[in-house]
Write a protein that holds these residues in place. Sequence first.
Motif, PDB file in Angstrom:
ATOM      1  N   PRO A  55       0.820  -1.215   0.000  1.00 23.33           N
ATOM      2  CA  PRO A  55       0.000   0.000   0.000  1.00 23.33           C
ATOM      3  C   PRO A  55       0.850   1.261   0.000  1.00 23.33           C
ATOM      4  N   VAL A  56       2.072   1.147   0.530  1.00 29.79           N
ATOM      5  CA  VAL A  56       3.001   2.275   0.607  1.00 29.79           C
ATOM      6  C   VAL A  56       4.400   1.726   0.324  1.00 29.79           C
ATOM      7  N   TRP A  57       5.181   2.446  -0.479  1.00 29.14           N
ATOM      8  CA  TRP A  57       6.495   1.939  -0.867  1.00 29.14           C
ATOM      9  C   TRP A  57       7.619   2.422   0.033  1.00 29.14           C
ATOM     10  N   ASP A  58       7.377   3.443   0.823  1.00 29.21           N
ATOM     11  CA  ASP A  58       8.387   3.992   1.718  1.00 29.21           C
ATOM     12  C   ASP A  58       8.395   3.198   3.019  1.00 29.21           C
ATOM     13  N   GLY A  59       9.469   2.451   3.261  1.00 27.29           N
ATOM     14  CA  GLY A  59       9.541   1.597   4.440  1.00 27.29           C
ATOM     15  C   GLY A  59       9.500   2.345   5.750  1.00 27.29           C
ATOM     16  N   ALA A 193       6.224   7.640  -1.031  1.00 25.63           N
ATOM     17  CA  ALA A 193       5.302   6.608  -0.586  1.00 25.63           C
ATOM     18  C   ALA A 193       4.478   6.040  -1.731  1.00 25.63           C
ATOM     19  N   ALA A 194       4.228   6.867  -2.744  1.00 26.59           N
ATOM     20  CA  ALA A 194       3.269   6.499  -3.785  1.00 26.59           C
ATOM     21  C   ALA A 194       3.828   5.612  -4.880  1.00 26.59           C
ATOM     22  N   SER A 195       5.130   5.695  -5.127  1.00 25.01           N
ATOM     23  CA  SER A 195       5.652   4.963  -6.288  1.00 25.01           C
ATOM     24  C   SER A 195       7.043   4.399  -6.055  1.00 25.01           C
ATOM     25  N   PRO A 196       7.269   3.136  -6.457  1.00 26.26           N
ATOM     26  CA  PRO A 196       8.606   2.552  -6.339  1.00 26.26           C
ATOM     27  C   PRO A 196       9.572   3.102  -7.379  1.00 26.26           C
ATOM     28  N   GLU A 197       9.070   3.867  -8.342  1.00 22.85           N
ATOM     29  CA  GLU A 197       9.964   4.465  -9.336  1.00 22.85           C
ATOM     30  C   GLU A 197      10.909   5.477  -8.691  1.00 22.85           C
ATOM     31  N   LEU A 198      10.572   5.939  -7.482  1.00 21.25           N
ATOM     32  CA  LEU A 198      11.458   6.821  -6.725  1.00 21.25           C
ATOM     33  C   LEU A 198      12.280   6.046  -5.701  1.00 21.25           C
ATOM     34  N   SER A 199      12.144   4.733  -5.687  1.00 22.73           N
ATOM     35  CA  SER A 199      12.918   3.897  -4.767  1.00 22.73           C
ATOM     36  C   SER A 199      14.316   3.692  -5.356  1.00 22.73           C
ATOM     37  N   LYS A 206      17.555  -2.572  -9.299  1.00 18.47           N
ATOM     38  CA  LYS A 206      16.939  -1.258  -9.413  1.00 18.47           C
ATOM     39  C   LYS A 206      15.647  -1.378 -10.211  1.00 18.47           C
ATOM     40  N   VAL A 207      14.774  -0.413  -9.992  1.00 20.62           N
ATOM     41  CA  VAL A 207      13.461  -0.451 -10.631  1.00 20.62           C
ATOM     42  C   VAL A 207      13.597  -0.124 -12.118  1.00 20.62           C
ATOM     43  N   LYS A 208      13.051  -0.999 -12.950  1.00 16.09           N
ATOM     44  CA  LYS A 208      13.058  -0.803 -14.393  1.00 16.09           C
ATOM     45  C   LYS A 208      11.708  -0.339 -14.910  1.00 16.09           C
ATOM     46  N   GLU A 209      10.643  -0.910 -14.343  1.00 15.02           N
ATOM     47  CA  GLU A 209       9.301  -0.632 -14.858  1.00 15.02           C
ATOM     48  C   GLU A 209       8.278  -0.853 -13.756  1.00 15.02           C
ATOM     49  N   TYR A 210       7.263  -0.015 -13.729  1.00 17.29           N
ATOM     50  CA  TYR A 210       6.205  -0.159 -12.744  1.00 17.29           C
ATOM     51  C   TYR A 210       4.863   0.141 -13.367  1.00 17.29           C
ATOM     52  N   LYS A 212       1.124   0.350 -11.813  1.00 16.90           N
ATOM     53  CA  LYS A 212       0.362   0.288 -10.574  1.00 16.90           C
ATOM     54  C   LYS A 212      -0.777  -0.725 -10.683  1.00 16.90           C
ATOM     55  N   GLY A 213      -0.859  -1.570  -9.673  1.00 12.87           N
ATOM     56  CA  GLY A 213      -1.914  -2.571  -9.641  1.00 12.87           C
ATOM     57  C   GLY A 213      -1.622  -3.805 -10.458  1.00 12.87           C
ATOM     58  N   ALA A 214      -0.497  -3.806 -11.162  1.00  7.09           N
ATOM     59  CA  ALA A 214      -0.204  -4.934 -12.048  1.00  7.09           C
ATOM     60  C   ALA A 214       1.160  -5.564 -11.776  1.00  7.09           C
ATOM     61  N   LYS A 215       2.246  -4.813 -11.993  1.00  7.62           N
ATOM     62  CA  LYS A 215       3.552  -5.446 -11.832  1.00  7.62           C
ATOM     63  C   LYS A 215       4.659  -4.434 -11.585  1.00  7.62           C
ATOM     64  N   LEU A 216       5.772  -4.960 -11.094  1.00  9.02           N
ATOM     65  CA  LEU A 216       7.013  -4.214 -10.893  1.00  9.02           C
ATOM     66  C   LEU A 216       8.138  -5.047 -11.479  1.00  9.02           C
ATOM     67  N   VAL A 217       8.982  -4.427 -12.303  1.00 10.45           N
ATOM     68  CA  VAL A 217      10.110  -5.135 -12.893  1.00 10.45           C
ATOM     69  C   VAL A 217      11.402  -4.572 -12.322  1.00 10.45           C
ATOM     70  N   LEU A 218      12.238  -5.440 -11.777  1.00  9.63           N
ATOM     71  CA  LEU A 218      13.543  -5.062 -11.267  1.00  9.63           C
ATOM     72  C   LEU A 218      14.618  -5.555 -12.229  1.00  9.63           C
ATOM     73  N   GLU A 219      15.662  -4.770 -12.403  1.00 13.91           N
ATOM     74  CA  GLU A 219      16.787  -5.207 -13.222  1.00 13.91           C
ATOM     75  C   GLU A 219      18.066  -5.183 -12.399  1.00 13.91           C
ATOM     76  N   ARG A 220      18.992  -6.037 -12.778  1.00 19.56           N
ATOM     77  CA  ARG A 220      20.240  -6.165 -12.039  1.00 19.56           C
ATOM     78  C   ARG A 220      21.034  -4.858 -12.071  1.00 19.56           C
ATOM     79  N   ASN A 221      21.574  -4.493 -10.923  1.00 18.83           N
ATOM     80  CA  ASN A 221      22.488  -3.359 -10.808  1.00 18.83           C
ATOM     81  C   ASN A 221      23.873  -3.879 -11.140  1.00 18.83           C
ATOM     82  N   GLU A 222      24.332  -3.621 -12.363  1.00 15.14           N
ATOM     83  CA  GLU A 222      25.602  -4.175 -12.832  1.00 15.14           C
ATOM     84  C   GLU A 222      26.793  -3.657 -12.036  1.00 15.14           C
ATOM     85  N   ASP A 223      26.654  -2.501 -11.400  1.00 15.06           N
ATOM     86  CA  ASP A 223      27.768  -1.905 -10.653  1.00 15.06           C
ATOM     87  C   ASP A 223      27.855  -2.423  -9.212  1.00 15.06           C
TER      88      ASP A 223
END
Length: 554
Positions: A55-59, A193-199, A206-210, A212-223
């Motif tokens: 419900p909130v992305w800010d831990g 709090a509203a979006s993981p795109e600011l996480s 790291k966040v690649k795609e979001y 809302k209500g459907a999915k979140l895509v994470l991609e490897r941090n190569e560094d």
Amino acid sequence: MNRKKLILPSLAIAALLGLAGCTSSGGDSAANEVAADATPVEGGTLTYFANTEPPVWDGQRIPSLNANSINSSIFDTLIAQDEDGTYKPGLATDWEISEDGLTYTFTLRDDVTFHDGTPFNAEVLKQNIDRPINEPDLATVSNGIVETEVVDEYTLAVKLGRQNAGLIHAFSTPHWPIYSGKVLTEHTPAELAASPELSIGTGAFKVKEYSKGAKLVLERNEDYNWAPETWDHQGAAYLDEVTIQFVPETQARIGAITSGQADAIDQVPPLNIPEVEGAGLQVLEKDNTGTPYYVALNPNLAPFDDKNVRLAFREAIDIDGLLDGVYAGVYDKAWSTTLPGTPPEGAFDETLVDSWGYDADAAVELLEEAGYTEVDDEGYRVKDGERLTLNWYVDSLYQQTDQRQQLGEAIASSLKDVGFEVIRTPFDTAAYGVELAKGEHHLADSSRGFADVGTSVFPFTTIAIPSSNGGSGINYGLLSDPTIDEAYATISSSLDPAERIEAAKVAQNRIIDEGFAVPVYVPKKIVGTTDEVHGWKFDAVGYTDSFYDVWLQQ
């Protein structure tokens, strides 16, 4: 394949003493055991079906375990907690605690960058740790931080207004996400709090795609090249990507993994375990620490201002029978508001086991002593012409977890046998705390995972009562009890393990003896995976710790 039940050791109390060289989260999983001789493979996308979208992305704002299980792959923690319970370096390489226990000085890594390319240093850490000072509605205000001081580029001093025995542990959890300073400067707390795109953290993904209500895509941090030693490897994560789809429908998640659409699914319901295992898939389990799933009673409002009525309510619930019926006996009954295994070791009071239980006849006697001697034509108890009616407020989001809606309805229905009428009213998460603060409810349910006993007592303290303007407190029964407050003061300040354990037992016994809450079951994480998934880990709380060590058999 046989089901594997994960058992991680309790945290060692030495961790709470904040000794330098102490750390983090993690633990061996059944998937690790299966793949003990296998060589990890890089590449691939893990498709993971989660049961709810956070419900909130800010831990720091809401301590959501759903968010934590995602954020732990995006954010590194200042401290890391090992599977034996000790604390070790995370983003901090070392730390010292002053003799009065009020100043923590952290020495930081000098080779870390955020996903946006900006550097991690003491100034950025100060921005993050200062947040509860400037944002009093954050959940982390309870840590007692009053000031931070940048000693040099990679050294930060954190000053407390009171001793906090759980501070090192708090810094080892995703409840303290460390954001890029650029993000904190350019965006509002509401936006975080509203979006993981600011996480934007320093983590392995790291966040690649979001959507809302459907999915979140994470991609490897190569560094990424600063993993704590608590993990199984160094360098970048094995997986290229992780696709997290939010699928609250149980059968949709089950169907996805049995059909090959998903590699892993969250929260396999106990009744579906045979179905998942029957399809040749893995079922991984880990009991939570912290508080159980419990029902809090509001003693400020009649009829629960009468101890006899509170105890009658508890005695009227056949918890064992309900757990067998709803969960096929997979979940264990909880005897206390502190779960077994919650650190420090020994904090759970084992004398409470079998000290109370279902007794309908005793419940009736207690109600009659309280003046409920009449029964109306619908079978409900009556006193002075008023029916024995209880209002149970529920957070509609979390009723999806563990089939709690079904369990709650079963509890409410069974209570009619002794004359209680129970009305369950759902609220969305945003309104839930505010509604509770009004004090018009009799019952509210909750669970809270955390690997320190302080968090299992805090929900019953005066300082945790929800406020009418924000409702962020977690004392859902609005309980204010001097005995519990005094016990919590010791638990939260003392660095003596024996003192903390003794105070925890005082609080647990007070809650049970007075009927302030009814512990129901021990929550657990139940994850289903295909045989191709390896390296899965749970943290000490009992939730997915990170996708960092996870890899797919090609």
